[in-house]
Write an enzyme that holds these catalytic residues in place. Structure first.
Site, PDB file in Angstrom:
ATOM      1  N   LYS A 101       0.583  54.565  54.242  1.00  0.00           N
ATOM      2  CA  LYS A 101      -0.176  54.883  53.033  1.00  0.00           C
ATOM      3  C   LYS A 101       0.226  56.294  52.594  1.00  0.00           C
ATOM      4  CE  LYS A 101      -4.790  54.668  51.006  1.00  0.00           C
ATOM      5  NZ  LYS A 101      -4.605  55.844  50.148  1.00  0.00           N
ATOM      6  N   ASP A 110       0.287  59.711  50.280  1.00  0.00           N
ATOM      7  CA  ASP A 110      -0.685  60.559  49.607  1.00  0.00           C
ATOM      8  C   ASP A 110      -0.044  61.127  48.352  1.00  0.00           C
ATOM      9  OD1 ASP A 110      -2.965  61.888  49.086  1.00  0.00           O
ATOM     10  OD2 ASP A 110      -2.867  63.249  50.794  1.00  0.00           O
ATOM     11  N   GLU A 170      -1.868  59.871  55.956  1.00  0.00           N
ATOM     12  CA  GLU A 170      -3.128  59.348  55.425  1.00  0.00           C
ATOM     13  C   GLU A 170      -3.611  58.050  56.049  1.00  0.00           C
ATOM     14  OE1 GLU A 170      -5.317  58.803  51.102  1.00  0.00           O
ATOM     15  OE2 GLU A 170      -3.158  58.968  51.201  1.00  0.00           O
TER      16      GLU A 170
END
Length: 310
Positions: free
Chosen positions: A23, A25, A166
């Site tokens: 994921k 950022d 993240e």
């Protein structure tokens, strides 16, 4: 326009029905190529192409017309996505300042999905089939990348924790691309964060007397805007001054205001906040400001996005 993820849990990492991606950022953006020109549309529907002149998207997409989905990020000196560096790109608007910061903190566009190619709508195809097409269409060069993925979610989670990034995205292998928030895609966060609406600030004192002490935050609830606490750490002087230049004073917009002095503002600006947990009275514990979210609408900031107390 965008497909969004719901919140998942660590058990999903064991599933063989999903693929897993880091994921990132950054700022979500849809790149649309038509007649050799590129539009870069964020979640609020704005074309932000001029902000990233260093991105060579036009030559990296092998198609006459196509639409791809991805994340704009800025890597730091350790090769990790750094939202502070990306945020510095969002705080300037003049062509000269944009060019200077593009050279200082160049962005990378990391593509993870394709929705359309040369008139063919691909959204109903299974995710893995779209990934195959994506790899044929996108040439990784310069600052254009394709996100890696794996079927081993638990291994990726360990890497995420080690790198202190993240989290992980879990996506069903056979999922279509559907606008809105769906359980086909799940986000498993290493840190607890929430996108919240700035609704006011406390007057600054001491070294902060020319800006503010803390920002007051709220989320949409069935009763209206609900105050969820204040955040007083995570911003520097430049960002504090910028926030003050963007907000407009207003009457109290929340249904449950605190009993201390507050300068209320219109609920128009969204920020991302990291927190330890949510208390039983639905307030953030130990919040820390991460960044402004120019790509998010206040209407999208709801209580259901909080990791509620058990």
């Amino acid at each position: 326009m965008f497909m969004l993820a719901k919140i998942g849990n660590l058990e999903i990492l064991k599933s063989r029905d999903y693929i897993f991606e880091p994921k990132l950022d950054g700022t979500r953006a849809m790149a649309i190529k038509e007649d050799g020109e590129i539009k870069l549309i964020n979640r609020r529907g704005y074309d932000i192409r001029r902000r990233y002149p260093e991105l060579n998207i036009e030559s990296s997409l092998d198609c006459n017309r196509c639409m791809v989905d991805g994340e704009i990020i800025v890597y730091n000196s350790q090769g990790l996505p750094d939202f502070h560096l990306l945020q510095s790109r969002d705080l300037v608007d003049s062509t000269t300042d944009i060019k200077i910061r593009a050279e200082l903190y160049p962005a990378t566009y990391v593509i993870f999905d394709i929705l359309e190619k040369d008139g063919e709508d691909l959204r109903s195809m299974p995710l893995l089939k779209r990934k195959e097409i994506l790899h044929r269409v996108v040439r990784e060069e310069g600052r254009i990348q394709i996100i890696p993925f794996t079927e081993d979610g638990e291994k990726l989670w360990e890497i995420v924790k080690k790198l202190n990034i993240e989290g992980v995205m879990a996506k069903k292998k056979d999922s279509p691309y559907k606008e809105g928030r769906h359980s086909y895609w799940l986000k498993i966060k290493y840190f607890k964060t929430v996108d919240a609406i700035i609704v006011g600030y406390t007057p600054g004192k001491g070294i902060r007397e020319n800006t503010f002490g803390a920002l007051l935050l709220a989320l949409n609830s069935p009763r209206g805007l609900s105050f969820i606490g204040k955040v007083g750490t995570g911003f520097d002087d430049e960002l504090s001054r910028y926030i003050l230049s963007r907000v407009k004073k207003s009457n109290c917009p929340v249904v449950n205001p605190p009993e201390y002095e507050v300068v209320w503002v219109r609920p128009e600006l969204v920020c991302e906040v990291q927190y330890l947990e949510v208390t039983k009275d639905l307030k953030l514990r130990a919040p820390s400001f991460k960044r402004l979210r120019f790509d998010k609408n206040p209407e999208d900031c709801t209580l259901e996005n909080l990791d509620m107390p058990k």
